[in-house]
Design a protein around this motif. Structure first.
Motif, mmCIF file in Angstrom:
data_model
loop_
_atom_site.group_PDB
_atom_site.id
_atom_site.type_symbol
_atom_site.label_atom_id
_atom_site.label_comp_id
_atom_site.label_asym_id
_atom_site.label_seq_id
_atom_site.Cartn_x
_atom_site.Cartn_y
_atom_site.Cartn_z
ATOM 1 N N PHE A 1 0.826 -1.214 0.000
ATOM 2 C CA PHE A 1 0.000 0.000 0.000
ATOM 3 C C PHE A 1 0.857 1.259 0.000
ATOM 4 N N GLN A 2 2.019 1.237 0.635
ATOM 5 C CA GLN A 2 2.941 2.376 0.560
ATOM 6 C C GLN A 2 3.367 2.605 -0.885
ATOM 7 N N PHE A 3 3.638 1.521 -1.600
ATOM 8 C CA PHE A 3 3.999 1.611 -3.016
ATOM 9 C C PHE A 3 2.844 2.183 -3.833
ATOM 10 N N LEU A 4 1.620 1.726 -3.562
ATOM 11 C CA LEU A 4 0.442 2.266 -4.251
ATOM 12 C C LEU A 4 0.286 3.750 -3.972
ATOM 13 N N PHE A 5 0.454 4.149 -2.713
ATOM 14 C CA PHE A 5 0.317 5.563 -2.360
ATOM 15 C C PHE A 5 1.380 6.406 -3.042
ATOM 16 N N LEU A 6 2.595 5.875 -3.162
ATOM 17 C CA LEU A 6 3.650 6.588 -3.885
ATOM 18 C C LEU A 6 3.281 6.765 -5.351
ATOM 19 N N LEU A 7 2.769 5.720 -5.965
ATOM 20 C CA LEU A 7 2.371 5.822 -7.376
ATOM 21 C C LEU A 7 1.268 6.861 -7.567
ATOM 22 N N VAL A 8 0.287 6.852 -6.675
ATOM 23 C CA VAL A 8 -0.807 7.819 -6.765
ATOM 24 C C VAL A 8 -0.278 9.242 -6.573
ATOM 25 N N ALA A 9 0.540 9.440 -5.553
ATOM 26 C CA ALA A 9 1.074 10.774 -5.275
ATOM 27 C C ALA A 9 1.948 11.268 -6.422
ATOM 28 N N ILE A 10 2.772 10.398 -6.987
ATOM 29 C CA ILE A 10 3.641 10.796 -8.097
ATOM 30 C C ILE A 10 2.814 11.193 -9.311
ATOM 31 N N ALA A 11 1.792 10.428 -9.617
ATOM 32 C CA ALA A 11 0.950 10.740 -10.778
ATOM 33 C C ALA A 11 0.243 12.084 -10.599
ATOM 34 N N ILE A 12 -0.351 12.297 -9.446
ATOM 35 C CA ILE A 12 -1.092 13.539 -9.196
ATOM 36 C C ILE A 12 -0.149 14.735 -9.155
ATOM 37 N N GLU A 13 0.936 14.606 -8.414
ATOM 38 C CA GLU A 13 1.838 15.743 -8.237
ATOM 39 C C GLU A 13 2.604 16.075 -9.511
ATOM 40 N N SER A 14 2.944 15.072 -10.309
ATOM 41 C CA SER A 14 3.629 15.375 -11.569
ATOM 42 C C SER A 14 2.697 16.117 -12.524
ATOM 43 N N PHE A 15 1.423 15.759 -12.523
ATOM 44 C CA PHE A 15 0.461 16.480 -13.362
ATOM 45 C C PHE A 15 0.336 17.928 -12.922
ATOM 46 N N ILE A 16 0.292 18.172 -11.632
ATOM 47 C CA ILE A 16 0.164 19.541 -11.132
ATOM 48 C C ILE A 16 1.439 20.339 -11.391
ATOM 49 N N LEU A 17 2.605 19.713 -11.225
ATOM 50 C CA LEU A 17 3.859 20.409 -11.549
ATOM 51 C C LEU A 17 3.906 20.760 -13.032
ATOM 52 N N TYR A 18 3.453 19.842 -13.869
ATOM 53 C CA TYR A 18 3.429 20.084 -15.319
ATOM 54 C C TYR A 18 2.488 21.236 -15.659
ATOM 55 N N ARG A 19 1.305 21.223 -15.053
ATOM 56 C CA ARG A 19 0.290 22.222 -15.380
ATOM 57 C C ARG A 19 0.608 23.601 -14.803
ATOM 58 N N GLU A 20 1.034 23.653 -13.559
ATOM 59 C CA GLU A 20 1.197 24.941 -12.884
ATOM 60 C C GLU A 20 2.560 25.594 -13.127
ATOM 61 N N LEU A 21 3.613 24.783 -13.192
ATOM 62 C CA LEU A 21 4.958 25.345 -13.319
ATOM 63 C C LEU A 21 5.510 25.270 -14.738
ATOM 64 N N ASN A 22 4.723 24.734 -15.648
ATOM 65 C CA ASN A 22 5.115 24.611 -17.053
ATOM 66 C C ASN A 22 6.419 23.847 -17.248
ATOM 67 N N PHE A 23 6.635 22.842 -16.400
ATOM 68 C CA PHE A 23 7.755 21.945 -16.615
ATOM 69 C C PHE A 23 7.393 20.997 -17.749
ATOM 70 N N SER A 24 8.395 20.401 -18.361
ATOM 71 C CA SER A 24 8.102 19.358 -19.341
ATOM 72 C C SER A 24 7.521 18.162 -18.600
ATOM 73 N N ARG A 25 6.882 17.275 -19.332
ATOM 74 C CA ARG A 25 6.292 16.086 -18.691
ATOM 75 C C ARG A 25 7.362 15.253 -17.999
ATOM 76 N N LYS A 26 8.481 15.061 -18.667
ATOM 77 C CA LYS A 26 9.557 14.250 -18.093
ATOM 78 C C LYS A 26 10.112 14.898 -16.830
ATOM 79 N N LYS A 27 10.346 16.204 -16.882
ATOM 80 C CA LYS A 27 10.905 16.899 -15.724
ATOM 81 C C LYS A 27 9.922 16.874 -14.552
#
Length: 178
Positions: A13-39
């Motif tokens: 479940f820790q692994f699942l929570f990490l995957l969920v957090a990474i997916a959500i937070e990477s999308f927000i970093l991409y959208r709000e800070l205009n980083f590339s998807r990879k970054k």
């Protein structure tokens, strides 16, 4: 015997929570800070792994000084996936809610400082090289300033809220339907 001692379900479940957090937070970093998807994915992975590892280290360091009732509840939840009866301590619900808020804000600060450190370590050499090449172009001064501190703080706070919210919903569904 190993299944009774080794918290495999907690680790998964820790692994699942990490995957969920990474997916959500990477999308927000991409959208709000205009980083590339990879970054944005790289940054989200880095700050979430860092905050998770640091969180477990702090947990194991602080655990001996926790009140006995809270300590037993946390160990029961980590190892056996359930809390003991709440009749043990009248303040246990308050202690768990307070622990959740402390974990949220501590994670927020660790992620914010981790992202700032990553930006400094990963982008400063790029700035120095480009500044030597073209001193007259003000575009490169954005690399040193990165993003405004306020925008970065708001974005990490927003990402942390969304990821904690979704993880809380997953925990609720898990405990409700298990």
């Amino acid at each position: 015997m190993l299944a009774n001692v080794f918290p495999l379900q907690g680790i998964l479940f820790q692994f699942l929570f990490l995957l969920v957090a990474i997916a959500i937070e990477s999308f927000i970093l991409y959208r709000e800070l205009n980083f590339s998807r990879k970054k944005s994915i790289d940054y989200a992975i880095s700050i979430n792994l860092f905050s998770t590892i640091l969180g477990w280290v702090v947990f194991f360091y602080v655990h001996p000084w926790l009140p006995r009732s809270l300590k037993s509840q946390l160990i029961s939840y980590i190892f056996f996936d359930r809390f003991f009866s709440f009749a043990q301590s009248p303040n246990i619900v308050t202690e768990l809610i307070l622990s959740g808020f402390v974990a949220f804000f501590a994670t927020f600060v660790v992620k914010l400082k981790g992202l700032e450190l990553l930006q400094i370590l990963l982008e400063l050499p790029t700035y120095v090289e480009r500044k030597k090449q073209d001193k007259s172009n003000p575009r490169y001064f954005r690399l040193l300033a990165f993003k405004s501190d306020r925008l970065l703080t708001n974005t990490i706070f927003q990402a942390n809220i969304y990821s904690f919210g979704v993880i809380s919903i997953i925990l609720f569904i898990r405990t409700r339907f298990s």
